[in-house]
Scaffold this motif. Structure first.
Motif: not given
Length: 262
Positions: A145-151, A234-249, A251-252
């Motif tokens: 788990e890691n933060s997405l860089p907010d450029i 990779i079995l699964e990618e998530r854009g949130s630790l708490l929600e099963a949402s995909p990594i997207g614009p 996402s944090t």
């Protein structure tokens, strides 16, 4: 710029860690993953036990690796307030996450809360993932788990001092945190400067501390490539630790649920 091996997990900073992270909801997410993939769990960068102790309270067997004496001391202090059964489910090991050897394999290994951002030196993430693979059961799961860089935010705040205030939960004193990051966008490095001050209710300065540290940041594509290169799929990618949402614009976070290639 010279690289700094910081002390942001020593002394006052170790105490401040629990204050600044109080109330984060990520613990519930890790407990959920524990129910899916446990019961024997290894946490990289266990720190003060902020995640490990709730996992043990939830019934999991937890081993935590950390190389900060002061963070480990705080974890042990917090554990002393728990019951004997909870204490018996946690083992804390002082070691380097890039080269540990525990002579044991686990159902679930977790790398939470940006722990890999400390691995800025060439090859260190590869070394860590190799250790993870050696310690993971053939049916085990590794979660990174890691933060997405907010450029835009990084550009806006580059080399600017930000000031935050916190209330000490035990004394009610005011803790002032001054934080500045200088980004090396070419080499994907960040140089942190952090100053802490604690004041009593009369405004008298009680203590202060200063540290400088070098860290890095990662993007999803490079972590996918690194995981693949180190023998994970990779079995699964998530854009949130708490929600099963995909990594997207929007996402944090980026969360990778992985297994090792057999």
């Amino acid at each position: 710029m010279a690289h700094a091996e910081g002390n942001q997990y020593a002394g006052f900073f170790a105490e401040f860690y629990d204050i600044i992270h109080a109330g984060l909801g990520d613990v519930d997410g890790w407990i959920e993953f524990g129910h899916r993939f446990g019961p024997d769990i290894l946490e990289l960068g266990v720190g003060t036990g902020r995640i490990a102790i709730p996992l043990a309270l939830a019934g999991f067997n937890v081993t935590g690796v950390d190389n900060s004496d002061d963070m480990i001391k705080r974890c042990q202090m917090k554990l002393s307030y728990e019951d004997e059964h909870t204490r018996g489910r946690i083992s804390i090991v002082k070691d380097d996450i890039t080269c540990f050897d525990l002579n044991k394999q686990f159902d679930l290994i977790i790398a939470p809360c940006n722990v890999i951002c400390h691995l800025w030196q060439p090859g260190k993430l590869h070394d860590t993932l190799s250790c993870v693979k050696e310690h993971l059961k053939s049916s085990g799961t590794f979660i990174l788990e890691n933060s997405l860089p907010d450029i835009p935010y990084m550009v806006r705040t580059n080399d600017i001092v930000q000031v935050f205030e916190f209330e000490h939960p035990l004394t009610g004193n005011t803790i002032v945190s001054r934080y500045k990051t200088r980004y090396d966008f070419l080499n994907q490095l960040k140089y942190d400067w952090i100053e802490l001050e604690e004041y009593d209710d009369t405004g008298a300065l009680l203590r202060d501390a200063l540290c400088e540290d070098t860290m890095t940041y990662f993007f999803p594509r490079e972590l996918r490539l690194m995981l693949d290169a180190c023998g994970f799929f990779i079995l699964e990618e998530r854009g949130s630790l708490l929600e099963a949402s995909p990594i997207g614009p929007e996402s944090t976070e980026m969360v990778f649920v992985c297994r090792k290639v057999l």
